[in-house]
Design an enzyme around this catalytic site. Sequence first.
Site, mmCIF file in Angstrom:
data_model
loop_
_atom_site.group_PDB
_atom_site.id
_atom_site.type_symbol
_atom_site.label_atom_id
_atom_site.label_comp_id
_atom_site.label_asym_id
_atom_site.label_seq_id
_atom_site.Cartn_x
_atom_site.Cartn_y
_atom_site.Cartn_z
ATOM 1 N N GLU A 123 0.847 -1.192 0.000
ATOM 2 C CA GLU A 123 0.000 0.000 0.000
ATOM 3 C C GLU A 123 0.882 1.242 0.000
ATOM 4 O O GLU A 123 1.844 1.289 0.771
ATOM 5 C CB GLU A 123 -0.909 0.034 1.234
ATOM 6 C CG GLU A 123 -1.893 1.201 1.158
ATOM 7 C CD GLU A 123 -2.867 1.252 2.347
ATOM 8 O OE1 GLU A 123 -2.801 0.377 3.222
ATOM 9 O OE2 GLU A 123 -3.664 2.178 2.356
ATOM 10 N N GLY A 263 3.445 2.287 11.067
ATOM 11 C CA GLY A 263 3.185 1.433 12.234
ATOM 12 C C GLY A 263 2.956 -0.025 11.874
ATOM 13 O O GLY A 263 3.558 -0.924 12.460
ATOM 14 N N MET A 265 0.656 -2.836 8.757
ATOM 15 C CA MET A 265 -0.084 -2.931 7.498
ATOM 16 C C MET A 265 -1.039 -4.118 7.533
ATOM 17 O O MET A 265 -0.668 -5.225 7.906
ATOM 18 C CB MET A 265 0.929 -3.062 6.349
ATOM 19 C CG MET A 265 0.299 -3.253 4.996
ATOM 20 S SD MET A 265 -0.683 -1.807 4.489
ATOM 21 C CE MET A 265 -1.936 -2.595 3.499
ATOM 22 N N GLU A 266 -2.263 -3.850 7.088
ATOM 23 C CA GLU A 266 -3.372 -4.807 7.254
ATOM 24 C C GLU A 266 -3.493 -5.851 6.150
ATOM 25 O O GLU A 266 -4.607 -6.319 5.875
ATOM 26 C CB GLU A 266 -4.681 -4.004 7.341
ATOM 27 C CG GLU A 266 -5.147 -3.335 6.021
ATOM 28 C CD GLU A 266 -4.717 -1.893 5.851
ATOM 29 O OE1 GLU A 266 -3.710 -1.478 6.463
ATOM 30 O OE2 GLU A 266 -5.383 -1.167 5.084
ATOM 31 N N HIS A 299 -6.473 -1.808 15.283
ATOM 32 C CA HIS A 299 -6.701 -1.052 14.044
ATOM 33 C C HIS A 299 -6.511 -1.953 12.816
ATOM 34 O O HIS A 299 -7.368 -2.015 11.935
ATOM 35 C CB HIS A 299 -5.742 0.143 14.002
ATOM 36 C CG HIS A 299 -5.835 0.980 12.778
ATOM 37 N ND1 HIS A 299 -6.554 2.160 12.729
ATOM 38 C CD2 HIS A 299 -5.321 0.814 11.532
ATOM 39 C CE1 HIS A 299 -6.467 2.669 11.509
ATOM 40 N NE2 HIS A 299 -5.708 1.868 10.764
ATOM 41 N N GLU A 300 -5.372 -2.653 12.789
ATOM 42 C CA GLU A 300 -5.095 -3.489 11.614
ATOM 43 C C GLU A 300 -6.121 -4.622 11.524
ATOM 44 O O GLU A 300 -6.577 -4.973 10.440
ATOM 45 C CB GLU A 300 -3.672 -4.055 11.649
ATOM 46 C CG GLU A 300 -2.564 -3.011 11.796
ATOM 47 C CD GLU A 300 -2.663 -1.848 10.830
ATOM 48 O OE1 GLU A 300 -3.180 -2.024 9.718
ATOM 49 O OE2 GLU A 300 -2.232 -0.734 11.196
ATOM 50 N N HIS A 303 -9.376 -3.483 10.084
ATOM 51 C CA HIS A 303 -9.337 -3.275 8.635
ATOM 52 C C HIS A 303 -9.845 -4.506 7.874
ATOM 53 O O HIS A 303 -10.212 -4.399 6.708
ATOM 54 C CB HIS A 303 -7.907 -3.002 8.166
ATOM 55 C CG HIS A 303 -7.537 -1.547 8.123
ATOM 56 N ND1 HIS A 303 -8.352 -0.582 7.593
ATOM 57 C CD2 HIS A 303 -6.407 -0.896 8.514
ATOM 58 C CE1 HIS A 303 -7.753 0.593 7.663
ATOM 59 N NE2 HIS A 303 -6.566 0.437 8.214
ATOM 60 N N GLU A 322 -9.539 4.491 6.403
ATOM 61 C CA GLU A 322 -8.695 4.927 7.521
ATOM 62 C C GLU A 322 -9.469 5.706 8.588
ATOM 63 O O GLU A 322 -9.321 5.464 9.777
ATOM 64 C CB GLU A 322 -7.491 5.730 7.013
ATOM 65 C CG GLU A 322 -6.530 4.924 6.141
ATOM 66 C CD GLU A 322 -6.007 3.647 6.798
ATOM 67 O OE1 GLU A 322 -6.190 3.476 8.014
ATOM 68 O OE2 GLU A 322 -5.425 2.799 6.072
HETATM 69 N N1 B3K Z 1 -2.903 1.066 5.727
HETATM 70 C C1 B3K Z 1 -1.594 1.193 6.305
HETATM 71 C C2 B3K Z 1 -0.873 2.420 5.884
HETATM 72 C C3 B3K Z 1 -0.163 2.288 4.603
HETATM 73 C C4 B3K Z 1 0.703 3.497 4.337
HETATM 74 C C5 B3K Z 1 1.294 3.460 3.012
HETATM 75 N N2 B3K Z 1 2.210 4.540 2.756
HETATM 76 C C6 B3K Z 1 -1.625 1.138 7.790
HETATM 77 C C7 B3K Z 1 -2.910 1.507 8.420
HETATM 78 O O1 B3K Z 1 -3.380 2.611 8.350
HETATM 79 O O2 B3K Z 1 -3.509 0.642 8.986
HETATM 80 ZN ZN ZN Z 2 -5.333 1.965 8.822
#
Ligand code: B3K
Ligand code: ZN
Length: 884
Positions: A123, A263, A265-266, A299-300, A303, A322
């Site tokens: 992502e 932090g 990634m999901e 959070h992840e 998602h 988000e």
């Molecule tokens: N979706 C990812 C963030 C990706 C960032 C890419 N540059 C983490 C999150 O918001 O859960």
């Molecule tokens: Zn997120």
Amino acid sequence: MSKNQPKTIYLKDYKKPDFSIEKTQLTFELEDEYTLVTSTLSIKREQAGQPLRLHGQELELVSVKVAGRLLSQEEYDQDDEFLTVADVPDVFEFECVTKIYPQNNASLEGLYKSNTMYCTQCEAEGFRKITYYLDRPDVLSEFTTTIIADKKQYPVLLSNGNKIQEEKLVDGRHKTVWHDPHLKPCYLFALVAGDLIHIDDHFVTASGREVLLRIFVEEKDKKKCAHAMTSLKNAMKWDEEVYGREYDLDIFMIVAVDDFNMGAMENKGLNIFNTSCVLAAQETTTDEAFQRVEGVVAHEYFHNWSGNRVTCRDWFQLSLKEGFTVFRDAEFSADMGSRTVKRVEDVSLLRSMQFAEDAGPMAHPVQPSSFIEISNFYTLTIYEKGAEVVRMIHTLLGPELFRKGSDLYFERHDGQAVTIEDFVAAMRDVSGRDFDQFMNWYRQAGTPDLRVTSKYDEEQKTYTLNFKQSCRATSESAEKKPFHIPVAMGLLGEAGALPLKCDGVVSPETNDNTHCVLEITEAEQSFTFENVQECPVPSLLRNFSAPVKLRYRYSRDELLTLMSRDEDGFCRWDACQELAIQVIQEVMTELTTEPAPSVDEKIITGYKRLLTDETLDPAMVALMLKLPSEGYIAELQTVADMDLIHHARARVERKLAVALKDEFMSTYLRMNEQTEFAVDSASIARRSLKNAALHYLMVHASAEHVELCKEQFYTANNMTDEYGALKAIVHSSKASLKDLKQEVLESFYAKWKHEPLVVNQWFAVQSTAPIPETNKTVNELLTHEAFDLKNPNKLRALIGGFSMRNPICFHDKSGSGYRFLGEQIRKLNSQNPQVAARLLTPLTKWKKFDEGRQKLMLAELQKIEQLPDLSKDVYEVVTKSIHS
Ligand code: B3K
Ligand code: ZN
């Protein structure tokens, strides 16, 4: 600058994809020098007459086949961004082989190596650095992934979904095949290969399915996974109870990596985490970091529905997943700990950081209408303001209708890539409410100002509140349309909350009539309450019901009343902040004329009450004792004078420290009673108040206080206390502590140098120290043995800590702070553009400062703009901030 001038992409130009990819089969052959990727795609034409145009970046193309036939070079076109095949059938199999070099990939996007391990970050647009593909979120496909690697070096081979095959190959290699039955866009693809151990647990879903939960880490971190695992199980349960959402695969995996741009990634079924967001242990992790682990794991996980099952149509819809997911994780954390504390922490961040973003050159709506580089739009506006907008919908609908709305949204769009409008339509359809005006929150940037005045009519016994809203012009909309603003409120009388009677106003939240939500929809609007027997104190914007700058001229006595008596915890805290702001601003005005201005005694009265009332929640007291951040005070000034802000704030802090010395000491002792270590909200609350009291005691730094602090530093059995004491010493402005500072820093490093995450804290405590030596220290630390320019956590701790969390040093009028940051950005620009662009943020705010500083900051921006190989990420930030 890359060969082509970066293009701006517009939401209005969105077009459906020309082709769909029903199935995606990937084979990765991991070799020491390179990786070979074979991609076989079942492609179907969706629009007549279009060539096949696949995204690809920095790829070495080995071969291309269409329908089994190898293409000659004349049959396709290849440039920096695309592989184009003009002539393709309507339904066909496409195969391409690409060669990539993960071991040289320092951007940490695509497939790269973190220490000895392979991992991915796709992502937003990283998949195109792996193979040619339709790298856009509205192309959903069924993925099967084969990984082949040396078994000894890479015993663990992971990808999304379920493992369907494992095989030993010749030459010490092995192969694993993964299949993900859920359709997904390629940004959710993940691969991991490494020498990892795992800890396991299980979760039985509401419908009785057993899910294997597995966290992969390096052997040395085995003992630090328990908190993440508990958080994951809590999150899974919470999502079933609060949103009716169950997990949908047989296995859920988390992998911890050291080098990660954000932090976590999901990725579907295979979340990849920055070690800082998964590892936690009593001795090495502060309470704040424990809570971050809980929040990010949740959070992840959340998602999986808000983002994966229902994904975004295009990246302009980023806040769809988000903003909603941040709202979900904030509510989860509130339910796990203290609701008010969580809210206050989130609002503090929003007001000091997001408001600044909204006031600066990178301001953009929650649904942006254009961008150059999407990586630059993972912002506080998309995440935090996006969450506030969802929260407002929740406030307007109430919890039950909101849940009906989310159910409808998930049912209606399961397996689809959709828009913010689709989300709001589901909320509209279950409630019958009109959200047309509300959409302005998504489409207009800037923080609205909400000015409130009041009038009490003694004779009529009426009380009128008048609201005027306005919002500065931003690039996408010069003339702002009024926002639909929910203002939760109550009125306080001498003996308590007053009953509210106001035509057309009902409370969706409570049955009693002492709390209501006013809906402001016009530029100016009044509400009159009847039968108000005394002139009340208004309690406004309860629970921070809208992301606005509310301005009401409270007297200090009114603020003291709200602080001690309002039923809303957020408003009690906010009244305390407002009182402190008034007092600090008064000192600021006088500091320019008098050497030692007085500090209003009222603040002492208020703080004394906080420290002596033992019935109060210690966590709330700790938050209320914390004076408003320098960043937030700066936000309230037209031209921010960081020296003045810093000195006025420090003077007020000193005054409190002196006047309430005994109270701080007895609070410290009361909170310091030894109990078994635990990470529950009561224990966290005690530690936070203890360390807040220690902070004030160390403002004196008398021999007795220093001893107390040293004792805490050397005997603490947990990182919150150890770090609290370290920070109190290292951040002290007392020259007499010079030797002690060195002693504790050396001792801390010697003790923890084998723990990278603790070493980051050691960097951060030095880079954020508001003392004159820091500007020299940060330069020296760049060459420290533990510093590594390739590791984003270290960059954030040292460079980010200094430039974003140490305003007095960063804005040193010599310009040394600006030069330091400029130099680092120039080094990072081509190596890791994403992180470089993010670290650049403090320089973009140059217009907020005096002329001298403006020139110095601008000079650094211009030097960056001149770089010959300026990345798209840095280009966008630097040009927008210089030229807008
Ligand atoms: N979706 C990812 C963030 C990706 C960032 C890419 N540059 C983490 C999150 O918001 O859960
Ligand atoms: Zn997120």
